[in-house]
Motif scaffolding. Sequence first.
Motif, PDB file in Angstrom:
ATOM      1  N   GLU A 610      55.366 -95.306 -40.243  1.00 52.80           N
ATOM      2  CA  GLU A 610      54.248 -94.519 -40.763  1.00 52.80           C
ATOM      3  C   GLU A 610      54.143 -93.209 -39.989  1.00 52.80           C
ATOM      4  O   GLU A 610      54.121 -93.190 -38.767  1.00 52.80           O
ATOM      5  N   LEU A 611      54.115 -92.101 -40.723  1.00 49.98           N
ATOM      6  CA  LEU A 611      53.977 -90.779 -40.117  1.00 49.98           C
ATOM      7  C   LEU A 611      52.721 -90.093 -40.657  1.00 49.98           C
ATOM      8  O   LEU A 611      52.248 -90.421 -41.749  1.00 49.98           O
ATOM      9  N   PRO A 612      52.179 -89.128 -39.904  1.00 54.14           N
ATOM     10  CA  PRO A 612      51.085 -88.317 -40.454  1.00 54.14           C
ATOM     11  C   PRO A 612      51.571 -87.573 -41.706  1.00 54.14           C
ATOM     12  O   PRO A 612      52.773 -87.434 -41.939  1.00 54.14           O
ATOM     13  N   ILE A 613      50.624 -87.087 -42.482  1.00 53.41           N
ATOM     14  CA  ILE A 613      50.965 -86.416 -43.740  1.00 53.41           C
ATOM     15  C   ILE A 613      50.325 -85.038 -43.779  1.00 53.41           C
ATOM     16  O   ILE A 613      49.161 -84.864 -43.385  1.00 53.41           O
ATOM     17  N   LEU A 614      51.102 -84.059 -44.248  1.00 55.24           N
ATOM     18  CA  LEU A 614      50.634 -82.691 -44.438  1.00 55.24           C
ATOM     19  C   LEU A 614      50.845 -82.353 -45.916  1.00 55.24           C
ATOM     20  O   LEU A 614      51.961 -82.459 -46.431  1.00 55.24           O
ATOM     21  N   ILE A 615      49.767 -81.962 -46.594  1.00 55.48           N
ATOM     22  CA  ILE A 615      49.835 -81.621 -48.023  1.00 55.48           C
ATOM     23  C   ILE A 615      49.669 -80.111 -48.160  1.00 55.48           C
ATOM     24  O   ILE A 615      48.740 -79.523 -47.588  1.00 55.48           O
ATOM     25  N   HIS A 616      50.570 -79.490 -48.923  1.00 53.62           N
ATOM     26  CA  HIS A 616      50.494 -78.040 -49.090  1.00 53.62           C
ATOM     27  C   HIS A 616      50.719 -77.654 -50.551  1.00 53.62           C
ATOM     28  O   HIS A 616      51.275 -78.428 -51.338  1.00 53.62           O
ATOM     29  N   LEU A 617      50.263 -76.458 -50.911  1.00 57.00           N
ATOM     30  CA  LEU A 617      50.494 -75.884 -52.233  1.00 57.00           C
ATOM     31  C   LEU A 617      51.528 -74.772 -52.121  1.00 57.00           C
ATOM     32  O   LEU A 617      51.780 -74.260 -51.035  1.00 57.00           O
ATOM     33  N   SER A 618      52.113 -74.421 -53.238  1.00 53.08           N
ATOM     34  CA  SER A 618      53.087 -73.338 -53.239  1.00 53.08           C
ATOM     35  C   SER A 618      53.247 -72.798 -54.652  1.00 53.08           C
ATOM     36  O   SER A 618      53.188 -73.559 -55.618  1.00 53.08           O
ATOM     37  N   ASN A 619      53.454 -71.496 -54.749  1.00 53.67           N
ATOM     38  CA  ASN A 619      53.744 -70.894 -56.053  1.00 53.67           C
ATOM     39  C   ASN A 619      55.235 -70.875 -56.342  1.00 53.67           C
ATOM     40  O   ASN A 619      55.654 -70.596 -57.470  1.00 53.67           O
ATOM     41  N   ASP A 620      56.041 -71.162 -55.315  1.00 57.09           N
ATOM     42  CA  ASP A 620      57.494 -71.028 -55.453  1.00 57.09           C
ATOM     43  C   ASP A 620      58.206 -72.375 -55.567  1.00 57.09           C
ATOM     44  O   ASP A 620      59.194 -72.486 -56.289  1.00 57.09           O
ATOM     45  N   GLU A 621      57.742 -73.370 -54.830  1.00 54.31           N
ATOM     46  CA  GLU A 621      58.448 -74.650 -54.827  1.00 54.31           C
ATOM     47  C   GLU A 621      58.298 -75.365 -56.164  1.00 54.31           C
ATOM     48  O   GLU A 621      57.325 -75.186 -56.891  1.00 54.31           O
ATOM     49  N   THR A 622      59.255 -76.225 -56.436  1.00 51.39           N
ATOM     50  CA  THR A 622      59.358 -76.856 -57.749  1.00 51.39           C
ATOM     51  C   THR A 622      58.402 -78.034 -57.901  1.00 51.39           C
ATOM     52  O   THR A 622      58.306 -78.882 -57.015  1.00 51.39           O
ATOM     53  N   ILE A 623      57.718 -78.074 -59.024  1.00 51.84           N
ATOM     54  CA  ILE A 623      56.926 -79.250 -59.394  1.00 51.84           C
ATOM     55  C   ILE A 623      57.844 -80.205 -60.160  1.00 51.84           C
ATOM     56  O   ILE A 623      58.379 -79.855 -61.215  1.00 51.84           O
ATOM     57  N   ASN A 624      58.047 -81.386 -59.620  1.00 56.85           N
ATOM     58  CA  ASN A 624      58.978 -82.340 -60.230  1.00 56.85           C
ATOM     59  C   ASN A 624      58.288 -83.504 -60.942  1.00 56.85           C
ATOM     60  O   ASN A 624      58.918 -84.190 -61.758  1.00 56.85           O
ATOM     61  N   TYR A 625      56.995 -83.731 -60.618  1.00 58.15           N
ATOM     62  CA  TYR A 625      56.271 -84.869 -61.209  1.00 58.15           C
ATOM     63  C   TYR A 625      54.874 -84.436 -61.614  1.00 58.15           C
ATOM     64  O   TYR A 625      54.258 -83.582 -60.961  1.00 58.15           O
ATOM     65  N   ILE A 626      54.391 -85.045 -62.678  1.00 59.57           N
ATOM     66  CA  ILE A 626      53.025 -84.819 -63.135  1.00 59.57           C
ATOM     67  C   ILE A 626      52.279 -86.138 -63.104  1.00 59.57           C
ATOM     68  O   ILE A 626      52.767 -87.155 -63.616  1.00 59.57           O
ATOM     69  N   PHE A 627      51.103 -86.132 -62.459  1.00 61.42           N
ATOM     70  CA  PHE A 627      50.258 -87.315 -62.362  1.00 61.42           C
ATOM     71  C   PHE A 627      49.029 -87.141 -63.259  1.00 61.42           C
ATOM     72  O   PHE A 627      48.444 -86.053 -63.293  1.00 61.42           O
ATOM     73  N   LEU A 628      48.668 -88.205 -63.959  1.00 65.85           N
ATOM     74  CA  LEU A 628      47.476 -88.168 -64.807  1.00 65.85           C
ATOM     75  C   LEU A 628      46.617 -89.389 -64.502  1.00 65.85           C
ATOM     76  O   LEU A 628      47.104 -90.529 -64.517  1.00 65.85           O
ATOM     77  N   LYS A 629      45.337 -89.160 -64.205  1.00 65.19           N
ATOM     78  CA  LYS A 629      44.366 -90.236 -64.060  1.00 65.19           C
ATOM     79  C   LYS A 629      43.727 -90.455 -65.419  1.00 65.19           C
ATOM     80  O   LYS A 629      43.142 -89.545 -66.007  1.00 65.19           O
ATOM     81  N   VAL A 630      43.873 -91.687 -65.947  1.00 66.48           N
ATOM     82  CA  VAL A 630      43.351 -91.980 -67.283  1.00 66.48           C
ATOM     83  C   VAL A 630      42.158 -92.912 -67.169  1.00 66.48           C
ATOM     84  O   VAL A 630      42.057 -93.704 -66.231  1.00 66.48           O
TER      85      VAL A 630
END
Length: 800
Positions: A610-630
């Motif tokens: 288990e490692l710490p987690i860092l979440i970031h946004l970017s306009n350049d990096e690729t979006i590979n998955y889409i999540f939907l809460k239904v």
Amino acid sequence: MFKNYLKIAWRNIKRNKLHSFIHITGLAVAFSICILLFLVAYFHLSYDSFHKEKDQLFRTSRFVNNAQGPEVSSQMPLPAAAALEAEIPEIETAVTVHRAMPENFSYGDINMERLITRTDPDFFEIFNFPVIKGNSATILSGMHNIALSESTANAIFGETDPIGKDLKIGKPGQEQIYSVSAVLKDPPKNSSIHFDAVTRIETLYGYAENKNNWASNASNVFVKIAKNHGPGIVENKLVSFVEKYYPEQLAQLKSEHSEAMETLELLKVHLTNIEDVHFSGERSASIALVYAIMALGAFILLIACFNFVNLNMAQSFKRSRELGVRKTLGAFKGQLFLQLWGEAFLLYFFGFIMGMGLAYQLVPAFSAQFGGGIEIATLFQPAFLVIMLIVFIVVTLIAGGYPALKMANFGLVEILKGNVSTKKPGALRNTLLVSQFAISSLLICVSWIASQQLDFLREIPIGFEREQVISIPVGYQEDGRTVLARMRNELAEDPNIISIAGAGGNLGRGRDRTTSTSITGLDYNQNQISAYSLLADFDYLKTLQIPIIKGRDFDPNFATDTINAVVVTESFAKAMGESDPIGKYLGGEGADQIIGMVPDFNAYSPSEKELPILIHLSNDETINYIFLKVGTNDPQVVMERLESVWEKVAPRSLFNASFLDENLQAWYEMESTLTRVFGIASAIAIFLSCMGLFAISMLVIELRTKEIGIRKVMGASVNEIVSMISLHFLKLVLISLLIAMPLAWYAMQNWIQNYEYRIAINPLTFIGVGLIVAVIALVTVSFHSIKAGNANPVKSLRTE
């Protein structure tokens, strides 16, 4: 004479139909399972063995002893290969191999996803991937040359010669043109390097920025060591290599460790032979599991052999007069041995042939069920056939030869007088029965405890919403950000869709069977931090229902959120040494700024570190998955709706949606496989043990027929007769349990230590296993003991 031996052996087999059936059935089942399990082990142990100079090929890995604990990774920086080749004379060649990633291949109207591996031009000098078309010396001589696997070339070009043809590779608007320079034979399944195409490392996205960056670890480095030089010599020189190229990281590590430590204890680069790569590194196969599978096959075959020895030794007393007559007529010990061993050989031969046939039929189902990667063709590979032939001969000589030798050595006078002792064979019989049930009980315990650990892992709170969250891989034929924007527009008014978000990586493993890990290293106030780096989009935390503890979520109203804002987990803040990390910068003023903190959650399997987690946004990096809460109780309706929308927003990409709770089950594939394998093995082991117990109890009762008759005449009841016989065998089962349970506890206690989250082994598990085994044994013995107890004592006393 040999023909005469065969005739006698065949007659004896036909005369004892029940015993012969038990022998052949048990041996066929045992051989088939043994063959299947050995096929799995053979497949894993043969990984990368097809390379001609495999003894000289090694993969490099980094060991780092940082403040969060020791870490080992096979990921190396891009400049490492050239530096290794230049600095260490014993290294003939070093190549960078960037792991295969799926990308879109376009040719005319054809679009398809294929795995592309990027590497150095010397790749084909050290690895043996046969070239079908093209010049092997100039495959990657051009910067945009590309070599295709045979299946990929056929899928794109059909019968047309692909050499010299141009391909477009990349997402729409980001394509690069590549020229086909060669066609390669598809890499075998037992290769650690997989690809559909191979091209130059210089075409890798971000190569120019990272080609001299020693802090960016994203590729494997393989080296070929010169002949007559062992890896030990190279590893000794790697100490000075580390000191030269990692001075800043070494200084940082020394500051974290107040005690004086050598370079090797802080940071080192070590070598793994190509044949061991499959069993080392991240998400690797477990060699311990492979050996356990081999042991399972051996145990099951051993149980069948024990049955054979037991039954033959028990039958020897029924055949003692026959042997005595043969000795009287002049038969030598050697002749009797050959005759008796010939009978055993015939039975084993029939069992082996039936086992091969059964294994042949079961290979496809077995491979699909357990992911062994085995093929029917492997059954007929010379090396594997030789292994199985040796196993067959050894088993036949030992398990068939021992009873034959003992029976051939019976004394003539004792035989004719009917004084052949049953004492020693009885001790052997009991020992073998105890061994059988000990192995069976051990396997049942292992299977049960592994199942409990698996259930425990599945029930661990993972820190985000797994129910009613759908994951859709974008694929590599569409731009993820464009698809995400279209999805939001199309579903904005849909009441069943609560929120939509994009991400760089999946959670668990979806139907595209792809998983990826990005680990970043950071320095904050002299604290070295290793963390999982997750690329997300707006509403990521909302979709997964991860609460904000401090600070805020990403917000489209803040323009800088896509430039230098990050959200971290509690453990990340702890590694920083900050109770309130909000507003702090990672790497100095103007670098990434922490805007929010969330509770720890499992981005990857709980069985991994288990490692710490860092979440970031970017306009350049690729979006590979889409999540939907239904928000509906009818997921099928939502899936149908999403599929129709997907055809509009991503017409070139396959709809491969799945629910997160389904994806997360893939985290436990190894544990599930272990549980299934041991569960089936324990069922087969107890079945074979009971077959042996059934036959042995019948023979023992036959030998004690007169004794039972006398006891009945003297007033013994049916219950007393049944208890007398059953208790004898139950004592043996109890002894087997006393042997098996401590071994099972020790083995499984060591196994569960590999998990961060683990169960405490419950003593009730062993009590439950003991009751199950005892009841099965009692039921097996009771059939003959009740029959003997109800028999007419007059007939029992007259029997011969």
